[in-house]
Design an enzyme around this catalytic site. Structure first.
Site, short mmCIF file in Angstrom:
data_model
loop_
_atom_site.label_atom_id
_atom_site.label_comp_id
_atom_site.label_asym_id
_atom_site.label_seq_id
_atom_site.Cartn_x
_atom_site.Cartn_y
_atom_site.Cartn_z
N GLU A 1 -57.14 -71.04 23.21
CA GLU A 1 -57.90 -71.44 22.02
C GLU A 1 -57.02 -72.02 20.93
O GLU A 1 -57.33 -73.04 20.35
CB GLU A 1 -58.65 -70.22 21.45
CG GLU A 1 -59.89 -69.84 22.20
CD GLU A 1 -60.58 -68.66 21.53
OE1 GLU A 1 -60.72 -68.69 20.29
OE2 GLU A 1 -60.97 -67.72 22.23
N ARG B 1 -59.45 -57.68 17.93
CA ARG B 1 -60.89 -57.40 17.77
C ARG B 1 -61.31 -56.39 18.82
O ARG B 1 -61.56 -56.76 19.97
CB ARG B 1 -61.70 -58.70 17.87
CG ARG B 1 -61.38 -59.67 16.74
CD ARG B 1 -62.17 -60.96 16.82
NE ARG B 1 -61.76 -61.87 15.75
CZ ARG B 1 -60.77 -62.75 15.85
NH1 ARG B 1 -60.09 -62.85 17.00
NH2 ARG B 1 -60.45 -63.53 14.84
N ASP C 1 -62.82 -61.69 24.63
CA ASP C 1 -64.03 -61.08 24.09
C ASP C 1 -65.22 -62.00 24.38
O ASP C 1 -65.07 -63.02 25.05
CB ASP C 1 -63.89 -60.82 22.59
CG ASP C 1 -63.59 -62.08 21.78
OD1 ASP C 1 -63.65 -63.20 22.35
OD2 ASP C 1 -63.28 -61.97 20.57
N GLU D 1 -66.91 -64.03 22.50
CA GLU D 1 -66.78 -65.39 21.96
C GLU D 1 -65.81 -66.20 22.80
O GLU D 1 -66.03 -67.38 23.08
CB GLU D 1 -66.33 -65.34 20.50
CG GLU D 1 -66.48 -66.67 19.80
CD GLU D 1 -66.55 -66.55 18.29
OE1 GLU D 1 -66.70 -67.58 17.64
OE2 GLU D 1 -66.45 -65.43 17.78
N HIS E 1 -61.56 -53.46 25.19
CA HIS E 1 -60.12 -53.66 25.08
C HIS E 1 -59.44 -52.35 24.71
O HIS E 1 -60.08 -51.37 24.40
CB HIS E 1 -59.79 -54.69 23.98
CG HIS E 1 -60.64 -55.92 24.04
ND1 HIS E 1 -60.60 -56.78 25.11
CD2 HIS E 1 -61.57 -56.41 23.19
CE1 HIS E 1 -61.46 -57.75 24.90
NE2 HIS E 1 -62.07 -57.55 23.75
N ASP F 1 -59.77 -66.19 24.28
CA ASP F 1 -59.67 -64.79 23.85
C ASP F 1 -60.48 -63.85 24.74
O ASP F 1 -61.54 -64.24 25.27
CB ASP F 1 -60.15 -64.64 22.40
CG ASP F 1 -59.10 -65.14 21.41
OD1 ASP F 1 -57.97 -65.42 21.83
OD2 ASP F 1 -59.42 -65.24 20.21
N TYR G 1 -54.69 -57.40 21.28
CA TYR G 1 -55.84 -58.13 20.73
C TYR G 1 -56.45 -57.39 19.54
O TYR G 1 -56.62 -56.17 19.58
CB TYR G 1 -56.88 -58.37 21.81
CG TYR G 1 -57.93 -59.37 21.40
CD1 TYR G 1 -57.56 -60.64 20.98
CD2 TYR G 1 -59.28 -59.05 21.42
CE1 TYR G 1 -58.51 -61.57 20.58
CE2 TYR G 1 -60.24 -59.98 21.04
CZ TYR G 1 -59.85 -61.23 20.62
OH TYR G 1 -60.80 -62.15 20.23
#
Length: 701
Positions: free
Chosen positions: A9, A305, A84, A86, A349, A82, A303
Site C-alpha cells: 500500500e 490496528r 486487515d 481494508e 492480529h 495491510d 501492525y
C-alpha cells in the site's frame, strides 16, 4: 530479470521490503485505495440489488499504468496490502483494476504479515493464499452503509442548518455520546460530604500519622454536613485513641497487558499528550519502517490496528529470554494470567509490540524523531512489562478506637518491583502513609489535631479523546481503524471543540445531534450501531450475506430522510461576532471557518467582501510595545506567540508568555507545565503556578 511483483500500500514499505527480497522481486506501491465509489453520486444502485459502482480514484491513473507495466513483466503477483479488512479490500480492488482475475498466464497470490521484518515477509511468501472475500465483503458493507448515511443525511443538514456539514454512521454516535455526557454534567446536582482526619503521634516519636474516620465500631458512617462533623468532633473530645488491630499482608499488582489500538491511543494521550490522530500517524511510521543505524530500514512495531492482546509464541519466548538475561530469572513471568476476552474482539492480529525486543529504545533513539522515540519507548516498555512478574507490596492496616468511633490507617511498601522496573503507569504511584515500625496493638496514641474537611460529589468528567475511545470500545462502536478518523471528523466539522484535552460540544454540534436524535434515532442508537459491528463480523465469517444487511438498512433510512425533509424546521446558527471593525463598511466582523482554520469576514457579504486573518488573543500585553500577544503559526504549522503589531514589533516566543514579571530581573515570564520560568536564560528564576482546570477555563470563555 525479475519474475515476481509484490504490491504494497505505502511507498514507505517499498524501501523496507525491497531490502529483504532478492533481485527476482520488484516491490511497488498502490498508495492506498485505487478504486472507490464516485464522489458526485451515491454510487449504489438501490433499484438493482444494491450493486456498488466503483471508479478509479482521481490521480491514481498513473500509478495503475505503472503497475500494469510491472504486471506484464511478472509471472507471479503478490498482493501484500495491510493485514486487515481494508487491506483485503484494497487487494481485491487491485485485482479488478489491474484485471488480474482475467490474466490466465499469471499466478496471483494474497500475502499478509503482521510485522515488516525479514522473517515475517519471507514466511508470508512461502504461505500465500487467495483473497478472503468474507473480509472484502465486510469492508464493502461498511463502506456502503457509511456512504448511504453520509450521502442521504448530509444534504438534509445542508438545507436545514448550513452547508459543509456531514452525518456519519459512527461519527454521529460519537457526537451523541459527547452530547449525552454534557447533559449529564448539566443535570448533575452536587451533594455535600465531609471527611474527618485525626493527626496522631506515638509516644516518643515526632512522626505524624494520619488516620481517617471510618464510623462506629459496628458500621461504616458517612458524614453529610458540617453539623454532623462538629458533633463527632465534640464526641471525640477527651477520648483516648488506642490501636485495636494491626494486620500485615501482601498485595500483588499484575503486569499490564500489551497494547491494543485503543489502549495505545489512551495511554499515549495520558502520558505523551498525543492526539489519537498523531498516535496513529507515528505508529504507522514505526510499523512501515525506519532506517536504524547498523540495521538498515526495518519495521519497529507490529501492525497498529488490532483489538487483540495475543502475542506470538516466538515473540513471547524472545521476550522472556531477554528479561532473564537483563533483569534476572525472578523477573520473568512464569504463568501468563488468563485474560478476559470479549465477543466484540476480532483477534485477527497480535497485540502491538516491538518486532525485536533486543532493539531497546536507547539503541534506536538516534535513528528516530523525538515523538517516534517516545511512542516506541512506550510500546517497548509496555510489552516488556507484560512478560514480567507482578509487583509485590507489603501492606499494613491499622484500626484505631476512640470512644464509640473507629479510625483506620493503611500503608503499603513496595517489596518487589517486578514489572515496575520498566513500566510505571500514573495509577501505579501510590502515596503511602508513614507508620511507625514499632506500632503494636494496645498502644495509646496522642491526638495532635482533628481536621474535618468539606467536599462535594463531582459530576462525570468531560470526555477526552482517550476516554471517548475507551467508551466507544466498551460500547462496541467502531473498530480499531475507525477511532482516530471519527474523532478527527467531529473536530474538523466543529461539532466538538477541544480545550486542555477535554472535548466540549459546540452549538453547531448540539443542533446536528438534536436533528439526528429526532429524525434518525436508530442511526445514533448505541446498541443499534454496536449490533451493526457484530453483523459486519458475521459477514467477515461468511455467515451473513452482505446484501441482506444493506437491503434491510436502506429502505428505513430512505423513508426517514423523506419524512425529515417535510417536517424538519430550519436551524439558524449565528456566526460569532467580534469587536474587530470592518475597515470598508464599519460593521463588526464575524468569525468564519475556511480550509486553513478561522478567519475574520464582514457580515455584509456579498456587498462587502473584506476579510482579515483571525488573531487569537491570550490576554497578555506585549513586553516590547504593549500591544496584544496573539497565537500564530509558522508555515509548517508550529504554534508560537507574537505581537499583533507585527511587523512593526518583532516580539515572538515559542512558550506562552505570562502577564507576570520576573521578581529577580524584571523580564517577562513564560508558562511551562506547572511552572512560570523567566524568559531570560541567564536569570533562570522559576516559580510554581496553580493551573486552572479545563472546566474553569471553559467557564471563563
Amino acid at each position: 530479470m525479475a519474475n515476481s511483483l509484490v504490491i504494497v500500500e505505502s511507498p514507505a514499505k517499498v524501501k523496507t521490503i525491497k531490502k529483504f527480497l532478492g533481485s527476482n522481486y520488484v516491490v511497488d506501491a498502490s498508495n492506498g485505495h485505487v478504486r472507490d465509489l464516485p464522489k458526485s453520486t451515491l454510487g449504489i444502485d438501490v433499484e438493482h440489488d444494491y450493486e456498488p459502482k466503483y471508479i478509479t480514484i482521481r490521480g491514481k491513473g498513473d500509478i495503475l499504468a505503472k503497475l500494469r507495466k510491472e504486471v506484464k513483466k511478472a509471472d507471479k503477483i503478490y498482493l501484500a496490502t495491510d493485514p486487515d479488512r481494508e487491506g483485503e479490500a484494497i487487494s481485491w480492488h487491485l485485482t479488478k483494476a489491474l484485471k488480474l482475475d482475467e490474466a490466465k498466464d499469471k499466478k496471483v497470490y494474497r500475502i499478509s504479515f503482521n510485522e515488516i521484518t525479514k522473517n515475517a515477509v519471507k514466511t508470508s511468501l512461502k504461505n500465500p493464499r487467495a483473497i478472503d472475500m468474507g473480509l472484502v465483503d465486510a469492508q464493502q458493507t461498511r463502506r456502503i452503509l457509511d456512504r448511504m448515511v453520509g450521502y442521504t443525511i448530509s444534504p438534509l443538514l445542508w438545507a436545514k442548518v448550513k452547508r459543509g456539514l456531514s452525518a456519519g454512521r459512527v461519527q454521529s454516535v460519537a457526537l451523541r455520546m459527547i452530547c449525552d455526557r454534557e447533559d449529564e454534567i448539566s443535570a448533575f446536582i452536587p451533594e455535600e460530604y465531609w471527611n474527618l482526619e485525626a493527626k496522631l503521634q506515638q509516644s516518643g516519636s515526632k512522626k505524624i500519622m494520619t488516620a481517617k474516620f471510618h464510623g462506629t465500631k459496628q458500621e461504616k458512617l458517612a458524614i453529610h454536613s458540617r453539623e454532623e462533623a462538629e458533633r463527632i468532633v465534640a464526641d471525640l473530645q477527651g477520648k483516648s485513641f488506642v490501636v485495636e488491630d494491626i494486620r500485615k499482608g501482601e498485595r500483588t499488582k499484575k503486569p499490564p497487558i500489551p497494547f491494543t489500538t485503543s489502549t495505545l491511543q489512551q495511554e499515549a494521550s495520558k502520558v505523551l499528550n498525543f492526539s489519537t490522530q498523531k498516535t496513529m500517524r507515528l505508529a504507522q511510521q514505526l510499523y512501515e519502517g525506519v532506517d536504524v543505524q547498523g540495521r538498515g530500514t526495518i519495521g519497529l512495531i507490529t501492525y497498529l490496528r488490532t483489538d487483540s492482546t495475543r502475542i506470538a509464541d516466538e515473540a513471547d519466548a524472545m521476550a522472556r529470554e531477554y528479561i532473564n538475561s537483563n533483569y534476572g530469572e525472578k523477573y520473568v513471568l512464569q504463568n501468563e494470567q488468563a485474560r478476559k476476552s470479549s465477543a466484540k474482539i476480532q483477534d485477527a492480529h497480535e497485540a502491538i509490540r516491538p518486532t525485536d525486543i533486543t532493539l531497546t529504545p536507547a539503541m534506536a533513539k538516534e535513528s528516530l524523531s523525538r515523538d517516534q522515540f517516545r511512542l516506541y519507548q512506550l510500546i517497548w516498555r509496555r510489552f516488556t512489562a507484560s512478560r514480567m512478574q507482578p509487583a509485590i507490596y507489603e501492606t499494613t492496616s491499622v484500626k484505631i478506637g476512640a470512644g464509640d468511633y473507629l479510625f483506620t490507617m493503611s500503608a503499603s511498601r513496595l517489596s518487589f518491583d517486578g514489572f515496575m522496573t520498566v513500566y510505571v503507569q500514573e495509577d501505579d504511584t501510590e502515596a503511602s502513609n508513614t507508620l511507625s515500625g514499632k506500632l503494636e496493638k494496645g498502644d495509646e496514641l496522642t491526638l495532635s489535631a482533628l481536621e474535618p474537611s468539606q467536599h462535594f460529589t463531582q459530576p462525570p468528567a468531560h470526555y477526552t479523546e482517550a476516554s471517548l475511545v475507551k467508551a466507544m470500545e466498551e460500547q462496541g462502536i467502531g473498530r480499531p481503524s475507525t477511532y482516530a478518523p471519527t474523532i478527527t471528523t467531529i473536530l474538523a466539522r466543529r461539532y466538538v471543540t477541544k480545550e486542555n484535552k477535554n472535548l466540549y460540544v459546540t452549538e453547531l454540534g448540539e443542533a446536528v445531534n438534536g436533528i439526528m436524535k429526532k429524525c434518525f434515532p436508530s442511526i445514533v442508537d448505541l446498541q443499534f450501531t454496536a449490533n451493526m459491528e457484530l453483523l459486519l463480523d458475521k459477514v467477515a465469517d461468511n455467515t451473513v450475506k452482505w446484501k441482506t444487511i444493506v437491503e434491510n438498512f436502506y429502505p428505513d433510512l430512505d423513508e426517514a430522510v423523506k419524512t425529515a425533509e417535510k417536517t424538519l424546521e430550519s436551524v439558524k446558527i449565528a456566526d460569532e461576532v467580534t469587536d474587530v471593525i470592518c475597515d470598508v463598511c464599519g460593521r463588526n466582523m464575524v468569525i468564519k471557518y475556511g480550509p486553513h482554520g478561522k478567519f475574520l469576514a464582514c457580515p455584509g457579504f456579498p456587498d462587502c467582501r473584506n476579510t482579515k486573518p483571525y488573531l487569537e488573543k491570550i490576554g497578555v500585553k506585549c513586553p516590547k510595545c504593549g500591544g496584544e500577544v496573539v497565537v500564530k503559526k509558522t508555515k509548517k504549522g508550529r504554534r508560537y506567540y507574537g505581537c499583533e503589531n507585527n511587523p512593526e514589533c518583532d516580539f515572538m516566543s515559542w512558550q506562552k508568555p505570562s502577564d507576570k514579571k520576573c521578581p529577580e530581573c524584571g523580564s517577562y515570564m513564560v508558562e511551562k507545565g506547572n511552572y512560570l520560568l523567566c524568559s531570560n536564560e541567564q536569570c533562570g528564576y522559576r516559580m510554581t503556578v496553580e493551573k486552572k482546570t479545563a472546566e474553569e477555563t471553559h467557564e471563563e470563555k
